[in-house]
Design a protein around this motif. Sequence first.
Motif, PDB file in Angstrom:
ATOM      1  N   MET A  71     -13.158  45.021 -12.559  1.00  0.00           N
ATOM      2  CA  MET A  71     -12.881  43.893 -12.532  1.00  0.00           C
ATOM      3  C   MET A  71     -12.007  43.329 -11.318  1.00  0.00           C
ATOM      4  SD  MET A  71     -11.812  40.883 -15.292  1.00  0.00           S
ATOM      5  CE  MET A  71     -12.763  41.571 -16.383  1.00  0.00           C
ATOM      6  N   THR A  72     -12.308  42.701 -10.405  1.00  0.00           N
ATOM      7  CA  THR A  72     -11.409  42.783  -9.101  1.00  0.00           C
ATOM      8  C   THR A  72     -10.116  41.803  -9.457  1.00  0.00           C
ATOM      9  OG1 THR A  72     -12.462  40.585  -8.508  1.00  0.00           O
ATOM     10  CG2 THR A  72     -13.122  42.586  -7.487  1.00  0.00           C
ATOM     11  N   SER A  73      -9.031  42.251  -8.924  1.00  0.00           N
ATOM     12  CA  SER A  73      -7.731  41.574  -9.142  1.00  0.00           C
ATOM     13  C   SER A  73      -7.791  39.870  -9.256  1.00  0.00           C
ATOM     14  CB  SER A  73      -6.571  42.093  -8.178  1.00  0.00           C
ATOM     15  OG  SER A  73      -7.104  41.620  -6.949  1.00  0.00           O
ATOM     16  N   ASP A  74      -8.482  39.570  -8.345  1.00  0.00           N
ATOM     17  CA  ASP A  74      -8.566  38.024  -8.432  1.00  0.00           C
ATOM     18  C   ASP A  74      -9.353  37.236  -9.575  1.00  0.00           C
ATOM     19  OD1 ASP A  74     -11.004  39.073  -7.145  1.00  0.00           O
ATOM     20  OD2 ASP A  74     -11.456  37.140  -6.320  1.00  0.00           O
ATOM     21  N   ILE A  75     -10.274  38.196 -10.314  1.00  0.00           N
ATOM     22  CA  ILE A  75     -10.915  37.595 -11.462  1.00  0.00           C
ATOM     23  C   ILE A  75     -10.020  37.914 -12.712  1.00  0.00           C
ATOM     24  CG2 ILE A  75     -12.801  37.922 -12.763  1.00  0.00           C
ATOM     25  CD1 ILE A  75     -14.523  38.431 -10.486  1.00  0.00           C
ATOM     26  N   PHE A  76      -9.511  39.272 -12.612  1.00  0.00           N
ATOM     27  CA  PHE A  76      -8.635  39.601 -13.896  1.00  0.00           C
ATOM     28  C   PHE A  76      -7.239  38.816 -14.008  1.00  0.00           C
ATOM     29  CE2 PHE A  76      -7.620  44.080 -15.682  1.00  0.00           C
ATOM     30  CZ  PHE A  76      -7.360  43.429 -17.144  1.00  0.00           C
ATOM     31  N   PHE A  77      -6.716  38.607 -12.824  1.00  0.00           N
ATOM     32  CA  PHE A  77      -5.495  37.659 -12.742  1.00  0.00           C
ATOM     33  C   PHE A  77      -5.638  36.724 -11.957  1.00  0.00           C
ATOM     34  CE2 PHE A  77      -4.337  42.117 -13.766  1.00  0.00           C
ATOM     35  CZ  PHE A  77      -3.516  41.936 -15.044  1.00  0.00           C
ATOM     36  N   PRO A  78      -6.418  35.525 -12.301  1.00  0.00           N
ATOM     37  CA  PRO A  78      -6.876  34.488 -11.146  1.00  0.00           C
ATOM     38  C   PRO A  78      -5.573  33.641 -10.760  1.00  0.00           C
ATOM     39  CG  PRO A  78      -7.174  33.852 -13.382  1.00  0.00           C
ATOM     40  CD  PRO A  78      -6.822  35.265 -13.520  1.00  0.00           C
ATOM     41  N   GLU A  79      -4.502  33.679 -11.526  1.00  0.00           N
ATOM     42  CA  GLU A  79      -3.223  32.967 -10.769  1.00  0.00           C
ATOM     43  C   GLU A  79      -2.412  33.862  -9.832  1.00  0.00           C
ATOM     44  OE1 GLU A  79      -2.621  29.678 -11.807  1.00  0.00           O
ATOM     45  OE2 GLU A  79      -4.594  29.746 -12.931  1.00  0.00           O
ATOM     46  N   SER A  80      -2.692  34.934  -9.673  1.00  0.00           N
ATOM     47  CA  SER A  80      -1.883  35.910  -8.776  1.00  0.00           C
ATOM     48  C   SER A  80      -2.376  35.852  -7.195  1.00  0.00           C
ATOM     49  CB  SER A  80      -1.954  37.400  -9.276  1.00  0.00           C
ATOM     50  OG  SER A  80      -3.072  38.108  -9.296  1.00  0.00           O
ATOM     51  N   SER A  81      -1.337  35.858  -6.489  1.00  0.00           N
ATOM     52  CA  SER A  81      -1.718  35.915  -5.036  1.00  0.00           C
ATOM     53  C   SER A  81      -2.009  37.227  -4.502  1.00  0.00           C
ATOM     54  CB  SER A  81      -0.690  35.297  -4.205  1.00  0.00           C
ATOM     55  OG  SER A  81       0.397  36.037  -4.081  1.00  0.00           O
ATOM     56  N   LYS A  82      -2.841  37.146  -3.206  1.00  0.00           N
ATOM     57  CA  LYS A  82      -3.138  38.621  -2.670  1.00  0.00           C
ATOM     58  C   LYS A  82      -1.970  39.111  -2.255  1.00  0.00           C
ATOM     59  CE  LYS A  82      -6.095  40.302   0.677  1.00  0.00           C
ATOM     60  NZ  LYS A  82      -7.116  40.104   1.671  1.00  0.00           N
TER      61      LYS A  82
END
Length: 84
Positions: free
Chosen positions: A1-12
């Motif tokens: 799972m990509t980071s934006d899906i796993f942790f949707p509130e976190s920024s790049k």
Amino acid sequence: MTSDIFFPESSKGVWESVSGWLVPHFLDSGTNIVNSANQTWLLRSEDKTILVDTGVGNHKERPYKRTYWPTSPGPAFSPRTWTS
């Protein structure tokens, strides 16, 4: 799972700032896939046995990633877990 899906509130930017210790063991820099393990621990200390269950097992709805965790029926633990 990509980071934006796993942790949707976190920024790049947050991921980039800690990539030095995340890559390659916890984050694939090419695909942006987060590598994680969901485990249960059995702790023994003196005369006590403690089972730490993270609550990530089967039988839960995960609409964002249906193929990642199984939702099939069956025991959450192998029957031999309880006799160890």
